[in-house]
Enzyme design. Structure first.
Site, PDB file in Angstrom:
ATOM      1  N   VAL A  60     -10.891  -9.529 -17.179  1.00  0.00           N
ATOM      2  CA  VAL A  60     -10.902  -9.058 -15.793  1.00  0.00           C
ATOM      3  C   VAL A  60     -11.779  -7.816 -15.644  1.00  0.00           C
ATOM      4  O   VAL A  60     -12.630  -7.743 -14.751  1.00  0.00           O
ATOM      5  CB  VAL A  60      -9.468  -8.781 -15.296  1.00  0.00           C
ATOM      6  CG1 VAL A  60      -9.495  -8.094 -13.931  1.00  0.00           C
ATOM      7  CG2 VAL A  60      -8.665 -10.067 -15.220  1.00  0.00           C
TER       8      VAL A  60
ATOM      9  N   ASP B 273       1.639  -4.911  -7.796  1.00  0.00           N
ATOM     10  CA  ASP B 273       2.437  -4.080  -6.881  1.00  0.00           C
ATOM     11  C   ASP B 273       3.228  -3.023  -7.661  1.00  0.00           C
ATOM     12  O   ASP B 273       3.227  -1.839  -7.317  1.00  0.00           O
ATOM     13  CB  ASP B 273       3.411  -4.951  -6.081  1.00  0.00           C
ATOM     14  CG  ASP B 273       2.738  -6.181  -5.514  1.00  0.00           C
ATOM     15  OD1 ASP B 273       1.774  -6.022  -4.758  1.00  0.00           O
ATOM     16  OD2 ASP B 273       3.178  -7.298  -5.830  1.00  0.00           O
TER      17      ASP B 273
ATOM     18  N   SER C 117      -4.715  -3.814  -5.680  1.00  0.00           N
ATOM     19  CA  SER C 117      -5.479  -4.976  -5.195  1.00  0.00           C
ATOM     20  C   SER C 117      -4.596  -5.909  -4.386  1.00  0.00           C
ATOM     21  O   SER C 117      -5.069  -6.634  -3.499  1.00  0.00           O
ATOM     22  CB  SER C 117      -6.120  -5.723  -6.358  1.00  0.00           C
ATOM     23  OG  SER C 117      -5.156  -6.105  -7.321  1.00  0.00           O
TER      24      SER C 117
ATOM     25  N   HIS D 226       2.385  -9.596  -4.204  1.00  0.00           N
ATOM     26  CA  HIS D 226       1.391 -10.397  -4.909  1.00  0.00           C
ATOM     27  C   HIS D 226       2.152 -11.227  -5.945  1.00  0.00           C
ATOM     28  O   HIS D 226       2.230 -10.898  -7.123  1.00  0.00           O
ATOM     29  CB  HIS D 226       0.360  -9.499  -5.589  1.00  0.00           C
ATOM     30  CG  HIS D 226      -0.611 -10.249  -6.462  1.00  0.00           C
ATOM     31  ND1 HIS D 226      -1.351 -11.311  -6.012  1.00  0.00           N
ATOM     32  CD2 HIS D 226      -0.946 -10.085  -7.774  1.00  0.00           C
ATOM     33  CE1 HIS D 226      -2.107 -11.774  -7.010  1.00  0.00           C
ATOM     34  NE2 HIS D 226      -1.866 -11.045  -8.081  1.00  0.00           N
TER      35      HIS D 226
ATOM     36  N   ARG E 127      -7.803 -18.335   2.831  1.00  0.00           N
ATOM     37  CA  ARG E 127      -8.995 -18.555   3.656  1.00  0.00           C
ATOM     38  C   ARG E 127      -9.838 -19.702   3.094  1.00  0.00           C
ATOM     39  O   ARG E 127     -10.395 -20.500   3.840  1.00  0.00           O
ATOM     40  CB  ARG E 127      -9.826 -17.274   3.741  1.00  0.00           C
ATOM     41  CG  ARG E 127      -9.156 -16.148   4.528  1.00  0.00           C
ATOM     42  CD  ARG E 127     -10.023 -14.901   4.527  1.00  0.00           C
ATOM     43  NE  ARG E 127     -11.305 -15.155   5.174  1.00  0.00           N
ATOM     44  CZ  ARG E 127     -12.461 -14.654   4.744  1.00  0.00           C
ATOM     45  NH1 ARG E 127     -12.496 -13.876   3.670  1.00  0.00           N
ATOM     46  NH2 ARG E 127     -13.584 -14.920   5.386  1.00  0.00           N
TER      47      ARG E 127
ATOM     48  N   ASP F  44      -4.995 -13.348  -2.899  1.00  0.00           N
ATOM     49  CA  ASP F  44      -4.186 -14.390  -2.257  1.00  0.00           C
ATOM     50  C   ASP F  44      -4.739 -14.717  -0.870  1.00  0.00           C
ATOM     51  O   ASP F  44      -4.806 -15.882  -0.457  1.00  0.00           O
ATOM     52  CB  ASP F  44      -2.733 -13.927  -2.142  1.00  0.00           C
ATOM     53  CG  ASP F  44      -2.156 -13.506  -3.483  1.00  0.00           C
ATOM     54  OD1 ASP F  44      -2.057 -14.358  -4.380  1.00  0.00           O
ATOM     55  OD2 ASP F  44      -1.835 -12.322  -3.628  1.00  0.00           O
ATOM     56  N   THR F  45      -5.156 -13.673  -0.149  1.00  0.00           N
ATOM     57  CA  THR F  45      -5.760 -13.867   1.168  1.00  0.00           C
ATOM     58  C   THR F  45      -7.059 -14.668   1.058  1.00  0.00           C
ATOM     59  O   THR F  45      -7.314 -15.570   1.860  1.00  0.00           O
ATOM     60  CB  THR F  45      -6.027 -12.503   1.828  1.00  0.00           C
ATOM     61  OG1 THR F  45      -4.766 -11.881   2.140  1.00  0.00           O
ATOM     62  CG2 THR F  45      -6.837 -12.642   3.106  1.00  0.00           C
ATOM     63  N   ALA F  46      -7.854 -14.347   0.050  1.00  0.00           N
ATOM     64  CA  ALA F  46      -9.101 -15.087  -0.161  1.00  0.00           C
ATOM     65  C   ALA F  46      -8.811 -16.561  -0.452  1.00  0.00           C
ATOM     66  O   ALA F  46      -9.526 -17.448   0.024  1.00  0.00           O
ATOM     67  CB  ALA F  46      -9.883 -14.463  -1.316  1.00  0.00           C
ATOM     68  N   ARG F  47      -7.767 -16.812  -1.224  1.00  0.00           N
ATOM     69  CA  ARG F  47      -7.409 -18.205  -1.539  1.00  0.00           C
ATOM     70  C   ARG F  47      -6.969 -18.957  -0.284  1.00  0.00           C
ATOM     71  O   ARG F  47      -7.368 -20.108  -0.066  1.00  0.00           O
ATOM     72  CB  ARG F  47      -6.299 -18.224  -2.592  1.00  0.00           C
ATOM     73  CG  ARG F  47      -6.782 -17.860  -3.988  1.00  0.00           C
ATOM     74  CD  ARG F  47      -5.648 -17.733  -4.979  1.00  0.00           C
ATOM     75  NE  ARG F  47      -6.173 -17.480  -6.327  1.00  0.00           N
ATOM     76  CZ  ARG F  47      -5.546 -16.781  -7.255  1.00  0.00           C
ATOM     77  NH1 ARG F  47      -4.355 -16.252  -7.002  1.00  0.00           N
ATOM     78  NH2 ARG F  47      -6.089 -16.609  -8.454  1.00  0.00           N
TER      79      ARG F  47
END
Length: 315
Positions: A17, A126, A146, A178, A156, A151-154
């Site tokens: 990462v 978190d 982060s 998260h 969308r 999760d929001t990107a996924r």
């Protein structure tokens, strides 16, 4: 808007990462000095050399290995270090181990840095965000998790595929934890300015929101099952947060931070909500309209995090 800032970013943790984040920051030229720190100095040096040797194809960016003293003048510090979850290991066991690691990292940061801005990526993100606040003594707005940005990107992504529309026209948030209790906010979602349900109706698509929620929650696990780890998605999500900070452009992103007293029963819990972010960190936390079911789900997500945080602190 304020003047564009580009200077030094420190990435702590040179695993998959951390390395992917450093590479993405380099390609997008989001700083002109990127420093990798890892307890395994050879890993950090190797990663910095591998990335740095490709910089001749881009604008000049220095990528190098360093120590905690590099935090003294860093504009942003990103923590990615921590152990990965092993088969049979509980989320609580993982949190206990990583809290210890992240607190030690934070103490080392604070030996050199005065009022740093810290972005926390280590999992559980978190809980680690709260751990950094407690170990550093920094104001809540200076420690950003982060959170549910990936999760929001996924969500969308899945909506854009289902609706066959440019993902840039999809506006929807995943908030809360998260983790498994995350909450997609469908009632406020829109596509190109049209309410989500209205857009789906006009193009003749029936949305299975339960299925979309399931796919979003399991998105990371599905990738891990197929290739063993996830790192490109989170690298892009982090890069998006970094860009907002370094440009000081007051963008609104779903990130985690420890909420203040004005949030009542949610106060003190490190959950994700839409936040206006700038050079100084979190400038404002916003309350997005929700329907009753979403509000109930958010209350449940907050309680799960609150209970989990208490268990970690008691250990």
């Amino acid at each position: 808007m304020s003047q564009t800032h580009k200077d030094k970013i420190v990435v702590i943790g040179a695993g998959n990462v951390g390395e992917a984040i450093a590479y993405t920051l380099m390609v997008r030229v989001q700083a002109n000095d990127i420093v990798l720190i890892d307890v395994n100095e050879d890993r950090a040096k190797g990663a910095s050399l591998d990335i740095g040797q490709g910089t001749s194809f881009f604008k000049q960016v220095w990528v190098r290995q360093g120590g905690y003293e590099e935090c003294a003048d860093a504009q942003l510090i990103i923590i990615t270090a921590g152990v990965a979850r092993k088969p049979g290991q509980t989320r609580l066991d993982l949190a206990k181990i990583n809290v210890g690691i992240v607190k030690s990292i934070t103490e080392n940061i604070m030996k050199y840095a005065e009022d740093p801005l810290i972005l926390v990526v280590s999992n559980p993100a978190d809980i680690m965000t709260a751990a950094v606040v407690e170990a550093s003594g920094l104001p809540r707005h200076r420690v950003i998790g982060s959170g549910t940005s990936l999760d929001t990107a996924r969500l969308r992504y899945f909506l854009s595929k289902k609706l066959q529309v440019n993902i840039e026209d999809v506006n929807a948030y995943v908030l809360g934890e998260h983790g498994d209790s995350q909450v997609p906010i469908f009632s406020s979602a829109n596509v190109g300015g049209f309410p989500l349900d209205e857009y789906a109706h006009q193009i003749g698509v029936e949305l299975d929101k339960e299925e979309l929620t399931r796919k979003t929650i399991q998105g990371g696990a599905d990738i891990i099952r197929m290739k063993g780890a996830t790192f490109y998605g989170i690298a892009m999500a982090v890069s998006n947060i970094v860009e907002t900070i370094m440009r000081d452009d007051d963008a609104i992103l779903p990130v985690a931070h420890v909420l203040g007293e004005c949030f009542g029963d949610w106060a003190g819990v490190p959950i994700s909500l839409p936040c206006r972010i700038g050079w100084k960190g979190i400038m404002q936390t916003l309350r997005i309209p929700m329907n009753d079911a979403e509000k109930e789900a958010m209350d449940a997500s907050v309680q799960i995090l609150k209970d989990f945080l208490a268990q970690v602190r008691e250990s």
